[in-house]
Scaffold this active site. Structure first.
Site, PDB file in Angstrom:
ATOM      1  N   THR A 117       0.824  -1.213   0.000  1.00  0.00           N
ATOM      2  CA  THR A 117       0.000   0.000   0.000  1.00  0.00           C
ATOM      3  C   THR A 117       0.858   1.264   0.000  1.00  0.00           C
ATOM      4  OG1 THR A 117      -1.488   1.305   1.397  1.00  0.00           O
ATOM      5  CG2 THR A 117      -0.074  -0.234   2.527  1.00  0.00           C
ATOM      6  N   TYR A 142      -1.414   0.105  10.430  1.00  0.00           N
ATOM      7  CA  TYR A 142      -1.712  -0.567   9.155  1.00  0.00           C
ATOM      8  C   TYR A 142      -0.517  -0.439   8.205  1.00  0.00           C
ATOM      9  CZ  TYR A 142      -3.461  -1.074   4.413  1.00  0.00           C
ATOM     10  OH  TYR A 142      -3.596  -1.433   3.092  1.00  0.00           O
TER      11      TYR A 142
END
Ligand code: UFG
Length: 329
Positions: A117, A142
């Site tokens: 990501t 995350y």
């Protein structure tokens, strides 16, 4: 044709990739614990319900099936949630990936494409475009969890054990153009589905989180990429690993974006045009942890995978999403 294991293949990006793999002629096994995915989104291959934390189940799976490669999507993705429950994220995303990699190593499966990501870069409003080699400074658990897994892949590749490609997505959006599957997060927090829910009257309005960013209209800029373009890139990446296997191990990371950013206001205006519906827009304060601007330098993936985004212009992306979402309950 290759046999590809797809952990997390019942989720948004996973399920679209499964369709693309199947259309490319591959044999697919989807492995998903359905904590966020939907079994009815798996439109090709064999579905097995299971968790990447379940080493015994993975052991049986790898023993029984001759797996050529893994495309690993199984992860929790809500950045805001990760701040509230870091252990849950580290357990599922990091310990789960380690368990999967251990099973691969035990059964001598060397090829893996990993869902990474843009969150690995953190808050880099100082840069116009983010290229792969800039310092990784995640600002939430995350992003940290994804970067930790990338480090594991890199280090294992150095020993020669695996060949890995990490694909760092920018803002995934869109839907299968035939309307068969689409984004179904519970609860939904992403901008485009929420805007379209305002258009179809499922929400009273759309809130803009922050109008005082250092961007031309004051709202956040993101690089939105169509899920079908993402799916095609995964097929390319896994085929590259299978066609050119390295005996000494390899690790590579690539941005998946378009190099083109749109502000929240621009997305809202485009959605009003595509749907032909006016809806209420409310300006609110910033959402904690949001970088002002995240736009990919997407030149590496174009060169290395011979890949270009084809459906990621804002209009096509919104039209495809609207076609799916307008019929959702
Ligand atoms: N936004 C609003 N109103 C909303 C929802 C979002 O104004 O109701 C804004 C956000 O503040 C942000 C932009 O719209 O500026 C996009 O927000 P999303 O929640 O759709 O997506 P994020 O950029 O926060 O994050 C997504 C993924 C992450 C990934 C990141 C990479 O959820 O996992 O893209 O760019 F890391």
């Amino acid at each position: 044709m290759a046999r590809i294991l797809v952990p997390g293949g019942a989720g948004f990006i996973g399920s679209h990739t499964v369709l693309a793999l199947s259309e490319a002629g591959h044999d697919i096994i989807v492995y998903d614990d359905l904590s966020n995915g939907h079994a009815d989104s798996v439109l090709a291959g064999t579905f097995i319900e299971g968790s990447i934390l379940d080493s015994a189940k993975l052991d049986v799976l790898f023993k029984e099936q001759a797996i050529d490669a893994v495309i690993h999507f199984a992860a929790f993705i809500e950045a805001g949630e990760s701040v509230k429950s870091p252990m849950t994220f580290y357990k599922n995303n990091v310990a789960g990936s380690l368990t999967l990699l251990q099973a691969m190593a035990k059964h001598n499966v060397r090829n893996i494409v990993f869902s990474s990501t843009a969150a690995v870069y953190g808050q880099r409003d100082d840069l116009d475009l983010l290229s792969e080699e800039i310092t990784k400074q995640p600002i939430n658990p995350y992003g940290h969890s994804k970067w930790m897994v990338e480090c594991m892949l890199r280090d294992m590749a150095t020993t020669g054990a695996i060949n890995a490609i990490a694909l760092r997505y920018f803002n995934a959006a869109g839907s299968d153009p035939e309307g068969r599957i689409g984004e179904r997060h519970e609860p939904e927090t992403h901008l485009i589905p929420l805007i379209l829910d305002a258009a179809r009257g499922k929400r009273p309005n759309i809130k803009i989180f922050g109008t005082d960013y250092a961007t031309p209209d004051g709202t956040c800029i993101r690089d939105y990429i169509h899920v079908v373009d993402l799916a095609r890139a995964h097929v390319r990446a896994v085929e590259l690993l299978l066609e050119r296997p390295s005996k000494t191990g390899s690790y590579d990371a690539m941005n998946l974006g378009t190099s083109q950013g749109y502000s929240v206001r621009e997305v809202i205006d485009a959605a009003k045009q595509v749907t032909g519906i006016d809806f209420e827009v409310i300006e609110e304060g910033r959402r904690p942890g949001d970088p002002g601007k995240l736009v990919a330098d997407a030149s590496k993936v174009a060169a290395d995978l011979n890949w270009q985004a084809e459906r990621s212009d804002l209009r096509t992306l919104l039209e495809d999403t609207w076609a799916f979402r307008r019929n959702l309950d």
